[in-house]
Design a protein around this motif. Structure first.
Motif, short mmCIF file in Angstrom:
data_model
loop_
_atom_site.label_atom_id
_atom_site.label_comp_id
_atom_site.label_asym_id
_atom_site.label_seq_id
_atom_site.Cartn_x
_atom_site.Cartn_y
_atom_site.Cartn_z
N ASP A 1 76.50 53.59 72.70
CA ASP A 1 75.14 53.20 72.27
C ASP A 1 74.93 53.20 70.65
O ASP A 1 74.21 52.41 70.32
CB ASP A 1 74.09 54.06 72.98
N ALA A 2 75.38 54.15 70.14
CA ALA A 2 75.36 54.30 68.57
C ALA A 2 76.13 53.13 68.05
O ALA A 2 75.65 52.64 66.85
CB ALA A 2 75.93 55.80 68.42
N ASP A 3 77.25 52.88 68.41
CA ASP A 3 77.86 51.91 67.81
C ASP A 3 77.47 50.57 68.03
O ASP A 3 77.16 49.79 67.11
CB ASP A 3 79.35 51.67 68.63
N ALA A 4 76.61 50.37 69.04
CA ALA A 4 75.72 49.12 69.53
C ALA A 4 74.52 49.08 68.55
O ALA A 4 74.25 47.97 67.84
CB ALA A 4 75.17 49.04 70.68
N ARG A 5 73.91 50.16 68.20
CA ARG A 5 72.95 50.27 67.03
C ARG A 5 73.21 49.97 65.78
O ARG A 5 72.68 49.06 65.20
CB ARG A 5 72.37 51.69 67.25
N GLY B 1 75.88 21.84 44.70
CA GLY B 1 74.90 22.61 43.80
C GLY B 1 74.44 23.92 44.51
O GLY B 1 73.68 24.48 44.03
N ALA B 2 75.05 24.23 45.79
CA ALA B 2 74.42 25.28 46.45
C ALA B 2 75.74 25.82 47.02
O ALA B 2 76.17 25.36 48.30
CB ALA B 2 73.51 25.05 47.16
N LYS B 3 76.32 27.08 46.81
CA LYS B 3 77.22 27.83 47.33
C LYS B 3 76.67 28.71 48.51
O LYS B 3 76.08 29.43 48.42
CB LYS B 3 77.88 28.83 46.30
N ILE B 4 77.35 28.41 49.81
CA ILE B 4 76.94 29.05 50.91
C ILE B 4 78.12 29.64 51.53
O ILE B 4 78.80 29.02 52.33
CB ILE B 4 76.08 28.26 51.93
N PRO B 5 78.69 31.04 51.34
CA PRO B 5 79.67 31.36 51.98
C PRO B 5 79.56 32.08 53.18
O PRO B 5 78.55 31.97 53.59
CB PRO B 5 80.10 32.65 50.69
N CYS B 6 80.86 32.18 53.93
CA CYS B 6 80.76 32.64 55.25
C CYS B 6 81.53 33.85 55.53
O CYS B 6 82.42 34.04 54.54
CB CYS B 6 81.20 31.49 56.17
N GLN B 7 81.45 34.66 56.40
CA GLN B 7 82.14 35.91 56.54
C GLN B 7 82.29 36.22 58.30
O GLN B 7 81.26 35.96 58.66
CB GLN B 7 81.79 37.17 55.57
N MET B 8 83.06 36.87 58.56
CA MET B 8 83.32 37.39 59.90
C MET B 8 82.56 38.51 60.03
O MET B 8 82.57 39.60 59.23
CB MET B 8 84.84 37.58 60.53
N THR B 9 81.95 38.93 61.19
CA THR B 9 81.34 40.05 61.67
C THR B 9 81.17 40.02 63.21
O THR B 9 81.85 39.31 64.08
CB THR B 9 79.76 40.19 61.24
N ALA B 10 80.45 40.88 63.88
CA ALA B 10 80.22 40.75 65.21
C ALA B 10 78.94 41.09 65.76
O ALA B 10 78.36 41.96 64.94
CB ALA B 10 81.43 41.83 65.90
N TRP B 11 78.45 40.87 66.64
CA TRP B 11 77.42 41.13 67.42
C TRP B 11 77.16 42.59 67.99
O TRP B 11 78.39 43.18 67.90
CB TRP B 11 76.92 40.52 68.71
N ALA B 12 75.96 43.00 68.24
CA ALA B 12 75.96 44.48 68.85
C ALA B 12 77.00 44.71 70.18
O ALA B 12 77.41 45.61 70.40
CB ALA B 12 74.58 44.81 69.12
N ASN B 13 77.16 43.54 70.98
CA ASN B 13 77.84 43.38 72.27
C ASN B 13 79.31 43.32 71.83
O ASN B 13 80.08 43.04 72.97
CB ASN B 13 77.32 42.69 73.43
N ASN B 14 79.87 43.20 70.71
CA ASN B 14 81.16 43.20 70.29
C ASN B 14 81.72 41.60 70.16
O ASN B 14 82.96 41.30 69.95
CB ASN B 14 82.12 44.06 71.21
N VAL B 15 80.78 40.81 70.55
CA VAL B 15 81.20 39.24 70.37
C VAL B 15 81.41 38.64 69.15
O VAL B 15 80.38 38.88 68.25
CB VAL B 15 80.24 38.27 71.12
N PRO B 16 82.58 38.36 68.56
CA PRO B 16 82.66 38.12 67.31
C PRO B 16 81.92 37.00 66.75
O PRO B 16 81.38 36.19 67.60
CB PRO B 16 84.29 37.49 67.08
N MET B 17 81.19 36.85 65.43
CA MET B 17 80.73 35.71 65.11
C MET B 17 80.74 35.57 63.70
O MET B 17 81.23 36.60 63.03
CB MET B 17 79.11 36.14 65.20
N LEU B 18 80.58 34.41 63.20
CA LEU B 18 80.67 34.09 61.89
C LEU B 18 79.25 33.91 61.16
O LEU B 18 78.56 32.86 61.85
CB LEU B 18 81.54 32.88 61.59
#
Length: 328
Positions: free
Chosen positions: A261-265, A63-80
């Motif tokens: 620095d701008a990319d991290a922001r 009864g509850a759809k919770i989708p996931c997607q890939m992204t990255a932290w500001a220091n470029n470490v990938p996160m889901l």
């Protein structure tokens, strides 16, 4: 032992600390199995997911759809990151099952739980792991976070993030200059920027009327909320090119010392907005050209159903801009 051998040994040893206990755990439900898949993928830097070779699993319950997607932290470490807004009772059940599943998958882990009132916050990882800062995780930081926060309409916002365990960007925290001020800790890890961004995003419902200071130039007003580090934040009237549509926007911009620095922001703002933006909004990231100058910019965009509300983050060289728009 030479430096190369030492580095290989260190990586193998560190990765081994995080290997999910696949053989010991027996998952009894799909949420547990999907969490196990996410932890397994984190050990290999999410390579299969980032290359789109296999689909990213969700963390849904009945009864509850919770989708996931890939992204990255500001220091470029990938996160889901997984996010949805679901009925509160469903969120309570989801949190309980997710916590039980993680404890069975990683019985040796440390679980830092904070459950004020009707909300739940959880950070988990090997013993003595530290909760990551907003810029992202380093070695020794907890790789997984769960959260369920009750809303006034009887729903709850739930999300999970899982950080990569083998990213080349996952290093020891570099030494930095001492901070001039140490902000007071906030329940749930919401710092000054988090609180300001949340208030500004919620103010779109009233066309930012509550954020207007005295008018400073025609239809442009200084904003009563200035986001941390921003050169300026204003509220102004806007119109769509080629149409009669009018609206109001909250605008902040940052001028950083370097492109990195701008990319991290940019990445930091995007990761925060991915939590705030409702799951019904359409999200995309693309390259664009500015109408007047033709300069190429990177744009992250979120649009509400019906396109009556929008949020955008733009990156161009050393500049970052945030636009939250509400159309009449």
């Amino acid at each position: 032992m030479n430096k190369k051998s030492l580095r290989v040994f260190s990586l193998v040893f560190f990765t081994g600390l995080f290997l999910p206990a696949s053989g010991a755990a027996q998952c009894k439900n799909q949420l547990c199995r999907n969490l196990q898949n996410l932890l397994d993928a984190a050990v290999t830097d999410f390579r299969e997911y980032r290359a789109n070779r296999i689909a990213v699993p969700d963390v849904s319950v009945a009864g509850a759809k919770i989708p996931c997607q890939m992204t990255a932290w500001a220091n470029n470490v990938p996160m889901l990151i997984c996010y949805a807004q679901i009925p509160y009772q469903g969120a309570e059940s989801w949190y309980a099952v997710a916590l039980e599943s993680l404890r069975s998958l990683e019985p040796a882990w440390q679980f830092k739980i904070d459950s004020p009132a009707a909300d739940h916050f959880l950070d988990a990882g090997p013993p003595n792991c530290v909760v990551p800062d907003t810029e992202g995780p380093y070695l020794g930081h907890c790789p997984i976070h769960l959260q369920a926060t009750k809303q006034n309409d009887g729903t709850a916002k739930v999300y999970v993030w899982v950080s990569s365990l083998s990213s080349p960007y996952l290093v020891n925290r570099p030494p930095g200059p001492p901070k001039k001020t140490t902000p007071a800790p906030v329940v749930g890890g919401c710092d000054d920027l988090c609180q300001g961004l949340k208030r500004a995003f919620e103010a779109r419902a009233s066309a930012f009327e509550d954020l207007r200071a005295a008018k400073t130039s025609g239809a442009v007003s200084d904003a009563t909320i200035k986001l941390a580090g921003a050169a300026q934040c204003v509220v102004n009237q806007i119109s769509k090119s080629g149409s009669n549509d009018a609206g109001t926007q909250y605008l902040c911009y940052w001028t950083e010392a370097s492109a990195s620095d701008a990319d991290a922001r940019f990445r930091d703002l995007v990761s925060r907005l991915q939590v705030l933006v409702p799951s019904t909004w359409a999200i995309r990231q693309e390259g664009q050209s500015e109408e007047l100058t033709g300069i190429r910019v990177t744009a992250w965009l979120g649009t509400a159903p019906g396109a009556k509300q929008e949020v955008a983050v733009y990156l161009s060289s050393q500049s970052v801009g945030l636009h939250i728009k509400s159309w009449n």
